[in-house]
Write an enzyme that holds these catalytic residues in place. Sequence first.
Site: not given
Ligand code: ATP
Ligand code: MG
Length: 349
Positions: A118, A211, A214
Site C-alpha cells: 500500500k 488481489k 476496494k
Molecule cells: P482495501 O483495498 O481498502 O484494503 P479490501 O478490498 O482489501 O480494501 P478490506 O476491508 O481490507 O477490503 O477487507 C475486508 C475483508 O475482505 C477481509 O477479511 C479481507 O481478507 C477480505 N478480502 C479483501 N479482498 C479480498 C479478495 N480479493 N479475496 C478474498 N477476500 C478478500
Molecule cells: Mg484490504
Amino acid sequence: MSLPQKPAPRVFSGMQPTGNLHLGNYLGAMVRWVEMQKSHECIYCVVDMHAITVWQDPKELRDQIRSVTAAYIASGLDPKRSILFNQSQVPEHAELAWVCNCVARLGWLNRMTQFKEKAGKDRENASVGLYAYPTLMAADILAYRATHVPVGEDQKQHLELARDIAQKFNNDFAGPIRDAGFDDGTFFPLPEPVIMGPATRVMSLRDGTKKMSKSDASELSRINMTDDADSIAKKIQKAKTDPLPLPGDAAELEKRPEADNLVGIFAALSNKTKAEVVAQFGGQQFSAFKKALVELAVSRIGPVNAEMTRLLADPAEIDRILADGAKRARAIAGPIMDKVKDIVGFLRS
Ligand code: ATP
Ligand code: MG
C-alpha cells in the site's frame, strides 16, 4: 463486572469503508460471516479508523460507512443476532491499540507485506497509521477477547501478528494477570484465523496476479455488490483473459492466472469445484463462458444490491442500528479494557 477466566468462543471481524464491497469481500469473508452467525456470538465492525490510514473525503466516508453497513445486512447479517457497529464509536479500540503498539516490536511490523504494497515506492510519505494498521487490528480483536476471526487470505499475516501481540502481552504481564484474578496467567486468547470462504483470494479482473481490492484505482478491476446488471456484464466481458480456450483439466489453470480466477469465481458463486466448472466449459471459448458467468453473477448480486438500495433509503435507521451495536460492543470491551489498565499498572477511578 467479572470476566470469565477462559473466554467463550466469540467471533470478530471487520471491513473498511474505503469503497463499496466487492465480490472478493463477499466470497472471501462475508459468506463465512453469515454462516458463523448461526453458531457463534459474532461482532462485525465497519472499521472506519482503519479507512483513514489513507486519505478519505469526510462526506464520502460517512456515506461509505452507511453503505458498508447496508451491505452487511443485505448479505444476511442480522443486527439483532450479531453486533454491527462502526469502530470509531467504541473508544476502547483506540485505547487498546496504544497498548498493542507498546507490546509489538518494530521488527514485526517491518515484515508486513500489506504496508509495503500500500505504501508503494513513496514510503516516506505514507501515514504512520498505515504502518501501525496491524496493531489497531490486533486491538480490534483483543478488545473482545475474540477467539475466531473469519477473513480472506490476504489478512493471514496480520492475524499472526495479532496472535504474537496477545502472546507477548500474556508473557510480559503474566504476574499482574494472575494478580488480576486470571489464575493461569493468560489474559488474551490467541485468536484463530478462519480462512475458508468459498474463494479466499479473488483476484483483480485486470491482473490475475493482484488481489481484487476496494482501493484499486481501476473500477474495471472489481465487481462491486452495488453494480447493476449492465456494469457486471461490461466488467466481465472486459476481464483480462489469455487467447487459449478454457482447459478441460483444472490442473492446467495453475499457469493461467486470469482463467483460474474467472473459473474460481464461477465455482464459488455456483457452489461447485473448479474441476466441475472446467468439466462443463473445457474446450469452449471465453466468450461463451463469460456469458454464463455474467448471468450467474447478476443472479447472486442483484438481490443483495436491491436490498442495499432499500436499506439506504432510510439512513437514520442505519445510524440507529450502528449506535445500538456500539452500545452493545462497549458493554463487552469496557470491562476488558479496565482489566488491561489494571494489568499494565494504570490507575483508574
Ligand atoms: P482495501 O483495498 O481498502 O484494503 P479490501 O478490498 O482489501 O480494501 P478490506 O476491508 O481490507 O477490503 O477487507 C475486508 C475483508 O475482505 C477481509 O477479511 C479481507 O481478507 C477480505 N478480502 C479483501 N479482498 C479480498 C479478495 N480479493 N479475496 C478474498 N477476500 C478478500
Ligand atoms: Mg484490504
